[in-house]
Design a protein around this motif. Structure first.
Motif, PDB file in Angstrom:
ATOM      1  N   LEU A   1       0.862  -1.184   0.000  1.00 33.78           N
ATOM      2  CA  LEU A   1       0.000   0.000   0.000  1.00 33.78           C
ATOM      3  C   LEU A   1       0.895   1.229   0.000  1.00 33.78           C
ATOM      4  O   LEU A   1       1.895   1.251   0.718  1.00 33.78           O
ATOM      5  N   THR A   2       0.546   2.236  -0.786  1.00 33.31           N
ATOM      6  CA  THR A   2       1.244   3.516  -0.750  1.00 33.31           C
ATOM      7  C   THR A   2       0.324   4.492  -0.040  1.00 33.31           C
ATOM      8  O   THR A   2      -0.809   4.683  -0.472  1.00 33.31           O
TER       9      THR A   2
ATOM     10  N   LYS B   1       9.150  13.210  -1.274  1.00 27.72           N
ATOM     11  CA  LYS B   1       8.767  13.877  -2.534  1.00 27.72           C
ATOM     12  C   LYS B   1       8.379  12.845  -3.593  1.00 27.72           C
ATOM     13  O   LYS B   1       8.899  12.829  -4.697  1.00 27.72           O
ATOM     14  N   TRP B   2       7.495  11.981  -3.244  1.00 29.69           N
ATOM     15  CA  TRP B   2       7.095  10.867  -4.114  1.00 29.69           C
ATOM     16  C   TRP B   2       6.229  11.350  -5.274  1.00 29.69           C
ATOM     17  O   TRP B   2       6.353  10.894  -6.394  1.00 29.69           O
ATOM     18  N   GLU B   3       5.313  12.289  -4.986  1.00 30.56           N
ATOM     19  CA  GLU B   3       4.454  12.780  -6.069  1.00 30.56           C
ATOM     20  C   GLU B   3       3.946  14.177  -5.767  1.00 30.56           C
ATOM     21  O   GLU B   3       4.094  14.668  -4.646  1.00 30.56           O
TER      22      GLU B   3
ATOM     23  N   ILE C   1       4.443  15.703  -2.049  1.00 32.64           N
ATOM     24  CA  ILE C   1       4.142  14.922  -0.858  1.00 32.64           C
ATOM     25  C   ILE C   1       4.976  13.635  -0.802  1.00 32.64           C
ATOM     26  O   ILE C   1       5.403  13.105  -1.812  1.00 32.64           O
ATOM     27  N   ASP C   2       5.188  13.189   0.428  1.00 36.90           N
ATOM     28  CA  ASP C   2       5.916  11.939   0.657  1.00 36.90           C
ATOM     29  C   ASP C   2       4.940  10.766   0.532  1.00 36.90           C
ATOM     30  O   ASP C   2       3.724  10.956   0.488  1.00 36.90           O
TER      31      ASP C   2
ATOM     32  N   PHE D   1      15.160  19.651 -10.806  1.00 33.40           N
ATOM     33  CA  PHE D   1      14.617  18.421 -10.218  1.00 33.40           C
ATOM     34  C   PHE D   1      14.506  18.575  -8.700  1.00 33.40           C
ATOM     35  O   PHE D   1      15.295  19.276  -8.081  1.00 33.40           O
ATOM     36  N   GLU D   2      13.515  17.923  -8.140  1.00 37.71           N
ATOM     37  CA  GLU D   2      13.273  17.991  -6.696  1.00 37.71           C
ATOM     38  C   GLU D   2      13.810  16.757  -5.988  1.00 37.71           C
ATOM     39  O   GLU D   2      14.084  16.787  -4.798  1.00 37.71           O
ATOM     40  N   LYS D   3      13.940  15.650  -6.725  1.00 38.63           N
ATOM     41  CA  LYS D   3      14.254  14.391  -6.062  1.00 38.63           C
ATOM     42  C   LYS D   3      14.995  13.456  -6.999  1.00 38.63           C
ATOM     43  O   LYS D   3      14.690  13.384  -8.187  1.00 38.63           O
ATOM     44  N   GLY D   4      15.966  12.745  -6.455  1.00 39.27           N
ATOM     45  CA  GLY D   4      16.660  11.705  -7.213  1.00 39.27           C
ATOM     46  C   GLY D   4      16.559  10.388  -6.459  1.00 39.27           C
ATOM     47  O   GLY D   4      16.581  10.381  -5.228  1.00 39.27           O
ATOM     48  N   VAL D   5      16.426   9.297  -7.185  1.00 40.48           N
ATOM     49  CA  VAL D   5      16.277   7.980  -6.558  1.00 40.48           C
ATOM     50  C   VAL D   5      17.288   6.998  -7.164  1.00 40.48           C
ATOM     51  O   VAL D   5      17.546   7.038  -8.370  1.00 40.48           O
ATOM     52  N   ILE D   6      17.874   6.183  -6.309  1.00 41.46           N
ATOM     53  CA  ILE D   6      18.663   5.042  -6.786  1.00 41.46           C
ATOM     54  C   ILE D   6      18.017   3.820  -6.167  1.00 41.46           C
ATOM     55  O   ILE D   6      17.779   3.786  -4.962  1.00 41.46           O
TER      56      ILE D   6
END
Lengths: 182, 194
Positions: free
Chosen positions: A133-134, A159-161, A168-169, B138-143
């Motif tokens: 679940l997200t 900062k997912w979306e 938002i996280d 960009f606001e965020k980077g992911v690995i």
């Protein structure tokens, strides 16, 4: 491997999950208010025609094996919310579940009841290995569902979306088949 | 260079763009390099990846063609790393997933065995971070990496990423279910760590 089809349904003690009909559009539209859509990336729809189009698209996606866009109905046939279950391809081992429920049906634990039954179907019949679940960190009700359904908090993606212009996280909760069997 | 407070402008990388580090050049590869690149891929480099060592280099050609098409359309910028001294390709490091809405990106990388332990990858990842946060908005980077891939995790941590979560049973590698660890860095964290 078993798949969920257009005319399949999942029964719980008080509810039935099945694919929405075009004729449900008005009833669904009445369920969506600002509180229901508060944490979602869609706004309250202006009229039920939008919902009708969404239902039609949903039915097409079931036919195309993309998602199982189930509605939640009470035993008396009243539509009370929605449940998304992705269709499973041969290589899919994990699924993400989404849901919402009309405000007047909050606090009656319909969603945990449906979730428990979906877990049973997913782990025993669909060969799923992990359900996750997200959750928006501010969505306390959704977190309660996760905890009540024995999902474990796995971490937070910052900062997912972007929803309604705000970054938002997302908190991730999951349960593996192994944990479920325990 | 864009300051933190200025209006966001998402600068993009295109097919003929280049990123430069002290020891490397990062750019989109060409189909003519496929056979050389295919020879760099060993069992060890693909140990933690969902793709196996390809049977023949025609699949590498196909991969490079797709890479070039995606770079042209800003779907991804999956570049190759070249050693400045030898001018030869030594691995890949690229942006695989771009979310223009946040905006955020995901980095993926591998390096050939001859260059293990030389800290080339942190150098390349830092070049991407400079581009993403200083030149672009960009606001965020992911690995994300296989949870057993300690070297990949070290690269993420060395470049200022923090551990965020583990996706259990995320994918099958050679039929075996593996967990995936996610590491992230935000714009604020990048500028704080400078």
């Amino acid at each position: 491997m078993k798949k969920l089809w257009l005319h399949d349904s999942i029964e719980t003690e008080r509810c039935t999950l099945k694919i929405a009909e075009e004729s449900d559009a008005y009833e669904v539209w009445k369920l969506i208010d600002e509180d229901v859509s508060y944490f979602m990336d869609w706004e309250k729809w202006e009229n039920h025609e939008h919902i009708r189009q969404t239902i039609l698209k949903g039915r097409k996606r079931v036919e195309d094996w993309l998602w199982w866009y189930a509605m939640v109905y009470l035993k008396d046939g009243t539509c009370i919310g929605r449940f998304w279950i992705p269709q499973l391809y041969d290589k899919t081992d994990n699924i993400e579940i989404w849901f919402w429920i009309g405000k007047k049906h909050w606090w009656q634990w319909y969603i945990p009841e449906c979730f428990e039954r979906v877990k049973e179907v997913a782990f025993n019949e669909l060969w799923v290995e992990t359900i996750h679940l997200t959750v928006n960190p501010l969505n306390i009700n959704c977190k309660k569902v996760a905890v009540k359904c024995w999902l474990t908090y796995e971490g937070t993606l910052r900062k997912w979306e972007k929803i309604k212009w705000k970054l938002i996280d997302a908190e991730f909760y999951s349960i593996t088949k192994e944990d479920y069997k325990k | 260079m864009r300051s933190e407070a200025s209006t966001p402008v998402v600068k993009k990388l295109w097919l003929h763009d280049i990123l430069e580090t002290e020891r490397c050049i990062i750019k989109i590869p060409q189909e003519s390099e496929a056979e050389y690149m295919w020879n760099l891929i060993t069992e060890d480099t693909t140990k933690y990846m969902i793709w196996d060592k390809w049977d023949d280099f025609s699949r590498t050609v196909k991969n490079i063609t797709e890479t070039r098409e995606n770079a042209q359309a800003w779907k991804s910028w999956d570049a190759a790393i070249y050693d400045k001294q030898t001018e030869r390709c030594i691995g890949r490091c690229g942006i695989n997933k771009i979310d223009d809405n946040v905006p955020s990106f995901e980095l993926g990388y591998w390096i050939c065995e001859a260059y293990y332990g030389k800290w080339i990858m942190p150098e390349c990842v830092k070049a991407y971070l400079r581009f993403a946060f200083e030149d672009s908005s960009f606001e965020k980077g992911v690995i994300r990496c296989n949870s057993e891939n300690e070297n990949s995790k070290k690269v993420a941590l060395k470049c200022g990423f923090s551990y965020e979560w583990t996706f259990k049973n995320h994918e099958r590698i050679r039929w075996e279910l593996r967990d995936t660890s996610f590491y992230g860095i935000t714009r604020e964290e990048y500028f704080k760590s400078k």
